[in-house]
Design an enzyme around this catalytic site. Structure first.
Site, short mmCIF file in Angstrom:
data_model
loop_
_atom_site.label_atom_id
_atom_site.label_comp_id
_atom_site.label_asym_id
_atom_site.label_seq_id
_atom_site.Cartn_x
_atom_site.Cartn_y
_atom_site.Cartn_z
CG ASP A 94 -2.05 0.88 1.22
OD1 ASP A 94 -2.44 1.29 0.11
OD2 ASP A 94 -2.62 1.17 2.29
CG HIS A 95 -0.48 4.79 0.22
ND1 HIS A 95 -0.94 5.78 -0.61
CD2 HIS A 95 -1.56 4.32 0.88
CE1 HIS A 95 -2.25 5.92 -0.46
NE2 HIS A 95 -2.66 5.04 0.44
N GLY A 191 -8.21 7.93 6.81
CA GLY A 191 -8.31 8.14 8.25
C GLY A 191 -9.73 8.10 8.80
CG HIS A 223 -6.05 4.55 -2.02
ND1 HIS A 223 -4.97 4.15 -1.28
CD2 HIS A 223 -5.87 4.02 -3.26
CE1 HIS A 223 -4.16 3.42 -2.05
NE2 HIS A 223 -4.68 3.33 -3.26
N GLY A 224 -9.05 5.33 0.83
CA GLY A 224 -9.77 6.15 1.81
C GLY A 224 -11.26 5.88 1.87
CG ASP A 268 -5.73 0.58 7.58
OD1 ASP A 268 -6.02 -0.16 8.55
OD2 ASP A 268 -4.60 1.10 7.47
P1 13P Z 1 -9.22 4.36 5.15
O1 13P Z 1 -8.40 5.18 6.07
O2 13P Z 1 -10.46 5.10 4.73
O3 13P Z 1 -9.54 3.03 5.69
O4 13P Z 1 -8.39 4.14 3.80
C1 13P Z 1 -7.42 3.13 3.72
C2 13P Z 1 -6.58 3.24 2.51
O5 13P Z 1 -6.84 3.95 1.58
C3 13P Z 1 -5.38 2.39 2.47
O6 13P Z 1 -4.59 2.68 1.36
O1 G3H Z 2 -3.60 4.68 3.51
C1 G3H Z 2 -2.96 4.38 4.54
C2 G3H Z 2 -3.30 3.14 5.24
O2 G3H Z 2 -4.42 3.31 6.06
C3 G3H Z 2 -2.10 2.59 5.96
O3 G3H Z 2 -1.82 3.33 7.11
O4 G3H Z 2 0.64 3.74 6.96
O5 G3H Z 2 -0.58 3.83 9.16
O6 G3H Z 2 -0.19 1.64 8.02
P1 G3H Z 2 -0.40 3.13 7.88
ZN ZN Z 3 -4.66 4.71 0.69
#
Ligand code: 13P
Ligand code: G3H
Ligand code: ZN
Length: 325
Positions: A94-95, A191, A223-224, A268
């Site tokens: 992720d990212h 978040g 995402h998000g 997440d």
């Molecule tokens: P949320 O914070 O909305 O769960 O998004 C998670 C996310 O985009 C992980 O890449």
């Molecule tokens: O988009 C971000 C995810 O929620 C991951 O969060 O970098 O705190 O693991 P983290």
């Molecule tokens: Zn994300």
């Protein structure tokens, strides 16, 4: 290569995205940070017959250890098979921040990677994403890139404005970078503090439609996308936690997006909230408890139960593959 993802029983995201788009659902990408969250995710998806992307951020990978992550992913596949389910399981970074991190993830069993160049210029983003795609494709690893910027509403950081993805840019971006899926900004944000209570959050589904027209059939990622279930927010607060009042992305909006070219939706925060609510409840109800199994176990169950409802009501992916027991 320390671990080839295929030897771990994992798959890349190509086929799962194709099937999702053809059948009007989206694949859940659920983040995990420990064994119990992995168990919650895989048990929920296997029992519902939903494909799944186990999603691991750089921070999560550092926390668990890069030696642990591929083995947890392998265990996840085996849990699904032991339940009699044939769901495909992918492991996605992720990212991903840079080429070196991505190289290391591929070395350690990831079947899919995201390169997040969304904070760079259009040209720089293309160049970064292309470099990753060319490298990853040699190993049959899928690549996700991002165009547009999500508002980040986390902790005390003041929300930046969303920079919506420009539909007129996506065709060039996808063609030049050679990536396999594209994360877009249409109003979701990362978040637990996405919108204030009383807001009427609306995704820019019109932008999504325009993007679909420019790159028909191309897998789109959101995402998000946590809904920030108020039930868990309340539970956390009731048992002594501190959370600002906030709401997330409404399930109906995500359901609409799932029926479109959106092939992957990232969640997440919702899992974190359910998990934390479960731990806090046990500590509140049973202050004498100090056996980790007794508070992590119920937390896992709460997260699992929530994700099962989400698969049926939001992703629409229930029953896409054989349901396990
Ligand atoms: P949320 O914070 O909305 O769960 O998004 C998670 C996310 O985009 C992980 O890449
Ligand atoms: O988009 C971000 C995810 O929620 C991951 O969060 O970098 O705190 O693991 P983290
Ligand atoms: Zn994300």
């Amino acid at each position: 290569m320390k671990y080839n993802y295929k030897d771990l029983g994992l798959v890349n995201t190509k086929e799962m995205f194709k099937k999702a788009n053809e059948n009007g659902y989206s694949v859940p990408a659920f983040n995990f940070n420990n064994m119990e969250q992995m168990q919650a995710i895989i048990e929920a998806c296997a029992e519902m017959g939903s494909p799944v992307i186990l999603q691991c951020s750089t921070g999560a990978r550092n926390y668990m250890g890069k030696e642990v992550v591929p083995l947890l992913a392998k265990a996840a596949v085996e849990i699904a098979r032991a339940k009699g389910s044939d769901i495909p399981v992918a492991l996605n970074l992720d990212h991903g921040p840079d080429f070196d991190t991505i190289k290391d993830c591929i070395e350690y069993g990831f079947s899919s990677v995201m390169i997040d160049g969304s904070h760079y210029t259009f040209e720089e983003n293309i160049a970064m994403s292309k470099e990753v795609a060319e490298y990853a494709h040699q190993f049959d690893v899928s690549v996700e890139a991002e165009l547009g910027v999500l508002a980040g509403v986390e902790d005390d950081v003041v929300a930046e404005e969303t920079i919506y993805t420009k539909p007129e840019e996506v065709e060039e971006f996808v063609a030049k970078s050679g990536v396999d899926s594209l994360a877009i900004a249409i109003g979701t944000s990362h978040g637990a503090h996405k919108f204030k209570p009383g807001d009427d959050p609306k995704l820019r589904l019109d932008i999504l439609k325009e993007i679909e027209k420019k790159i028909p059939g191309f897998p789109i990622v959101l995402h998000g996308s946590s809904s920030v279930p108020q039930e868990y927010v309340e539970m956390i607060k009731k048992y002594g936690g501190e959370l600002k009042d906030a709401i997330g992305i409404p399930d109906e909006q995500l359901r609409l997006a799932s029926k479109s070219a959106v092939a992957k939706i990232n969640v997440d925060t919702d899992g974190r909230l359910a998990f934390t609510a479960g731990i806090r409840k046990t500590f509140g109800d049973k202050p004498a408890e100090f056996d980790p199994r007794k508070y992590l176990g119920p937390a896992k169950e709460l997260m699992k139960a929530y994700y099962k409802t989400k698969l049926a009501d939001v992703f629409g992916s229930e029953g896409a593959y054989t349901k396990g027991k």
